[in-house]
Design an enzyme around this catalytic site. Structure first.
Site, PDB file in Angstrom:
ATOM      1  N   ALA A 288       0.829  -1.220   0.000  1.00  0.00           N
ATOM      2  CA  ALA A 288       0.000   0.000   0.000  1.00  0.00           C
ATOM      3  C   ALA A 288       0.860   1.266   0.000  1.00  0.00           C
ATOM      4  O   ALA A 288       1.948   1.255   0.566  1.00  0.00           O
ATOM      5  CB  ALA A 288      -0.902  -0.006   1.224  1.00  0.00           C
ATOM      6  N   PRO A 289       0.393   2.341  -0.631  1.00  0.00           N
ATOM      7  CA  PRO A 289      -0.911   2.517  -1.292  1.00  0.00           C
ATOM      8  C   PRO A 289      -0.975   1.968  -2.717  1.00  0.00           C
ATOM      9  O   PRO A 289      -1.963   2.207  -3.406  1.00  0.00           O
ATOM     10  CB  PRO A 289      -1.103   4.023  -1.273  1.00  0.00           C
ATOM     11  CG  PRO A 289       0.288   4.576  -1.319  1.00  0.00           C
ATOM     12  CD  PRO A 289       1.144   3.609  -0.551  1.00  0.00           C
ATOM     13  N   ASP A 355       9.404  -3.182  -0.651  1.00  0.00           N
ATOM     14  CA  ASP A 355       9.472  -1.727  -0.478  1.00  0.00           C
ATOM     15  C   ASP A 355       9.226  -1.498   1.012  1.00  0.00           C
ATOM     16  O   ASP A 355       8.093  -1.304   1.456  1.00  0.00           O
ATOM     17  CB  ASP A 355       8.374  -1.082  -1.349  1.00  0.00           C
ATOM     18  CG  ASP A 355       8.482   0.425  -1.410  1.00  0.00           C
ATOM     19  OD1 ASP A 355       9.489   0.970  -0.920  1.00  0.00           O
ATOM     20  OD2 ASP A 355       7.557   1.058  -1.941  1.00  0.00           O
ATOM     21  N   CYS A 408      12.586   4.484   0.914  1.00  0.00           N
ATOM     22  CA  CYS A 408      12.658   5.925   0.600  1.00  0.00           C
ATOM     23  C   CYS A 408      13.468   6.589   1.716  1.00  0.00           C
ATOM     24  O   CYS A 408      13.116   7.652   2.206  1.00  0.00           O
ATOM     25  CB  CYS A 408      11.280   6.548   0.404  1.00  0.00           C
ATOM     26  SG  CYS A 408      10.178   6.407   1.800  1.00  0.00           S
TER      27      CYS A 408
HETATM   28  C1  LIG Z   1       6.965   2.147   1.938  1.00  0.00           C
HETATM   29  S1  LIG Z   1       5.339   1.656   2.116  1.00  0.00           S
HETATM   30  C2  LIG Z   1       5.024   0.817   0.601  1.00  0.00           C
HETATM   31  C3  LIG Z   1       4.689   1.733  -0.544  1.00  0.00           C
HETATM   32  C4  LIG Z   1       4.163   0.976  -1.745  1.00  0.00           C
HETATM   33  N1  LIG Z   1       5.094  -0.063  -2.167  1.00  0.00           N
HETATM   34  C5  LIG Z   1       3.906   1.902  -2.921  1.00  0.00           C
HETATM   35  O1  LIG Z   1       4.764   2.042  -3.788  1.00  0.00           O
HETATM   36  O2  LIG Z   1       2.845   2.507  -2.940  1.00  0.00           O
HETATM   37  C6  LIG Z   1       5.482   0.322   3.219  1.00  0.00           C
HETATM   38  C7  LIG Z   1       4.151  -0.369   3.492  1.00  0.00           C
HETATM   39  O3  LIG Z   1       4.422  -1.587   4.184  1.00  0.00           O
HETATM   40  C8  LIG Z   1       3.400  -1.812   5.099  1.00  0.00           C
HETATM   41  N2  LIG Z   1       3.929  -2.794   6.066  1.00  0.00           N
HETATM   42  C9  LIG Z   1       4.754  -2.550   7.109  1.00  0.00           C
HETATM   43  N3  LIG Z   1       5.045  -3.687   7.752  1.00  0.00           N
HETATM   44  C10 LIG Z   1       4.411  -4.679   7.082  1.00  0.00           C
HETATM   45  C11 LIG Z   1       4.315  -6.069   7.259  1.00  0.00           C
HETATM   46  N4  LIG Z   1       4.950  -6.678   8.270  1.00  0.00           N
HETATM   47  N5  LIG Z   1       3.560  -6.784   6.406  1.00  0.00           N
HETATM   48  C12 LIG Z   1       2.926  -6.190   5.384  1.00  0.00           C
HETATM   49  N6  LIG Z   1       2.950  -4.855   5.178  1.00  0.00           N
HETATM   50  C13 LIG Z   1       3.694  -4.124   6.008  1.00  0.00           C
HETATM   51  C14 LIG Z   1       3.110  -0.436   5.636  1.00  0.00           C
HETATM   52  O4  LIG Z   1       1.841  -0.380   6.231  1.00  0.00           O
HETATM   53  C15 LIG Z   1       3.202   0.414   4.378  1.00  0.00           C
HETATM   54  O5  LIG Z   1       1.953   0.534   3.761  1.00  0.00           O
END
Ligand SMILES: C[S@@+](CC[C@H](N)C(=O)[O-])C[C@H]1O[C@@H](n2cnc3c(N)ncnc32)[C@H](O)[C@@H]1O
Length: 466
Positions: A288-289, A355, A408
């Site tokens: 997400a997002p 990511d 990032c």
């Molecule tokens: C940097 S953002 C990702 C952005 C996304 N790849 C994009 O380009 O739109 C990291 C995401 O990982 C989620 N996240 C964090 N820990 C996680 C976990 N253990 N399992 C799955 N999702 C996780 C967070 O809620 C967040 O939405």
């Protein structure tokens, strides 16, 4: 409220206002009389007291303002004060000789707003003082009028001397917390000043064209016809467009029909690095997002399957909305990706995009409140999660498959150090050199720096299972 003054400020810096995003959020209680400065003071108060992000608080408060120009001014004041917080707070520390009580953070926020207008908006000084003092009534704290008046007039009288003090203090001069400056100086001894200067600048607005629906050049023509000036991004982002000035997303042609997304150019580098081909099975582990997952699907429509995992329920909803708007399909799962027993069917992936959650120190120019909210302890926490994510995902990758690790962040501790540690622990992993025209070479990956080629700061490392 003096409307001609606000017109002046709005027209002076209108090209810098970010587009306004209205989320469905409960409207906080506030007086119907509140103007943009009072709203900005309440937002900053809540950010400082409750440690909540601007992007989560601001949209709800902006709904309390009827006129777009008032909303734009409130937004400019909030973002501007966050951008220059460490400098403005330093000045306040000299100008206010008594402690501002915890219950009066709104008055502290108002003083920061007053100083911000003096320093960074082209507001006539007499107008700054009168407009800011008046806000005390809106905040139901008329007792503070004398204090606000005295502090702002004192700044006017002593500004030359005060600014000499600012120059002599690195945290105030570059408006960054000292701990973060120390890390940046250590990680980037030759260019930390360029980085912090870029962090304090207004971010550009870049687009990613959904090339499954429309060619980039065709969309450039559509922008042109809508009166939006833009230019093609460099060759390493084949779907990228850079706007000359930010615009409201709703003004982008066919935005709701999925022709285009807003995404920084540095975030548009994954498909190439993932070496996508038809019939592969791809996992986006932290989806997400959905910007990168959507880009993967747009770039390679012939994938066997794309799976997107997200642990945060609210953000999972946004992930679904992103794919729906772009009319793309993937298998989306709401889960903690580390708990593989709860969601994985045992079929290995050819490609994994990780990511990872991070400090977001590469996108400070977009989210300047990061400088105020983030602490050194937060960095330790995300490093632990990054380590756990890498370990949990590795068994899910096919032999010969590739894992792309992305953050990032611009901190070595979240980037090369994580990959180095991972490679040392996994003898079946080798890092693939990223030979590219963008960013700087790190030992195991590649780093874009904020402002470099007008991009945000992102780290990419590609690891193959041998
Ligand atoms: C940097 S953002 C990702 C952005 C996304 N790849 C994009 O380009 O739109 C990291 C995401 O990982 C989620 N996240 C964090 N820990 C996680 C976990 N253990 N399992 C799955 N999702 C996780 C967070 O809620 C967040 O939405």
């Amino acid at each position: 409220m003096n409307s001609s003054l606000d017109d002046l400020i709005f027209s002076a810096s209108r090209q810098h206002y970010k587009h306004l995003i209205f989320l469905l959020m409960p409207r906080p209680s506030m007086s119907s009389q509140s103007g943009p400065r009072a709203i900005a003071a309440l937002v900053i108060q809540r950010l400082l007291d409750k440690r909540q992000t601007l992007s989560s608080i601001l949209p709800g408060y902006l709904k309390g303002l009827v006129h777009k120009k008032d909303q734009a001014l409130a937004q400019e004041l909030c973002y501007g004060v966050m951008r220059w917080y460490f400098q403005l707070d330093f000045l306040l520390g000299i100008l206010v000789n008594k402690h501002i009580k915890a219950k009066d953070t709104d008055i502290k926020a108002l003083l920061l707003i007053g100083l911000y207008q003096f320093r960074y908006l082209r507001t006539p000084p007499h107008a700054v003082v009168s407009a800011t003092v008046e806000v005390c009534n809106e905040l139901h704290k008329s007792w503070a009028k004398g204090l606000v008046n005295a502090v702002l007039r004192s700044y006017q009288r002593k500004s030359k001397h005060l600014l000499r003090n600012v120059e002599a203090d690195l945290s105030a001069r570059y408006s960054h917390p000292r701990w973060l400056l120390d890390i940046l100086k250590n990680d980037y001894p030759d260019c930390w000043q360029e980085i912090v200067t870029a962090n304090n600048s207004y971010p550009p607005m870049a687009l990613r064209v959904n090339t499954g629906k429309v060619a980039r050049d065709t969309y450039m023509t559509m922008l042109n016809q809508a009166g939006i000036t833009a230019h093609r991004a460099p060759p390493w982002t084949p779907a990228g467009i850079m706007l000359d000035n930010p615009v409201d997303v709703n003004k982008l042609p066919e935005f709701m029909n999925g022709y285009v997304s807003v995404q920084d150019l540095a975030a548009q580098l994954s498909p190439d690095l993932l070496d996508l081909k038809p019939h592969l099975r791809v996992l986006d582990a932290c989806a997400a997002p959905g910007g990168k997952l959507a880009h993967i699907l747009e770039s390679e429509p012939g994938l066997n399957e794309a799976v997107g995992i997200e642990s945060d329920r609210f953000r999972f909803g946004r992930l679904q909305q992103t794919l729906d708007r772009l009319q793309l399909k993937a298998r989306l799962i709401h889960a903690d990706v580390r708990e593989t027993a709860t969601w994985w069917d045992g079929v290995e992936f050819d490609r994994i995009l990780l990511d990872a959650p991070c400090s977001a120190t590469g996108v400070i120019r977009r989210h300047p409140d990061i400088k105020v909210l983030r602490t050194p302890a937060d960095i330790e926490t995300v490093i632990t999660v990054q380590r756990e994510l890498l370990s949990a995902l590795w068994p899910l990758l096919k032999t010969g498959g590739k894992l792309l690790y992305v953050t990032c962040s611009i901190l070595d501790s979240e980037n090369d150090q994580r990959i180095r540690e991972f490679l040392n622990k996994h003898s079946d992993a080798r890092s693939i050199i990223i030979d590219a025209d963008w960013g700087i070479n790190t030992h195991h990956g590649r780093q874009t720096l904020p402002g470099q080629n007008n991009m945000d700061g992102f780290y990419y490392a590609c690891v193959q299972k041998t």
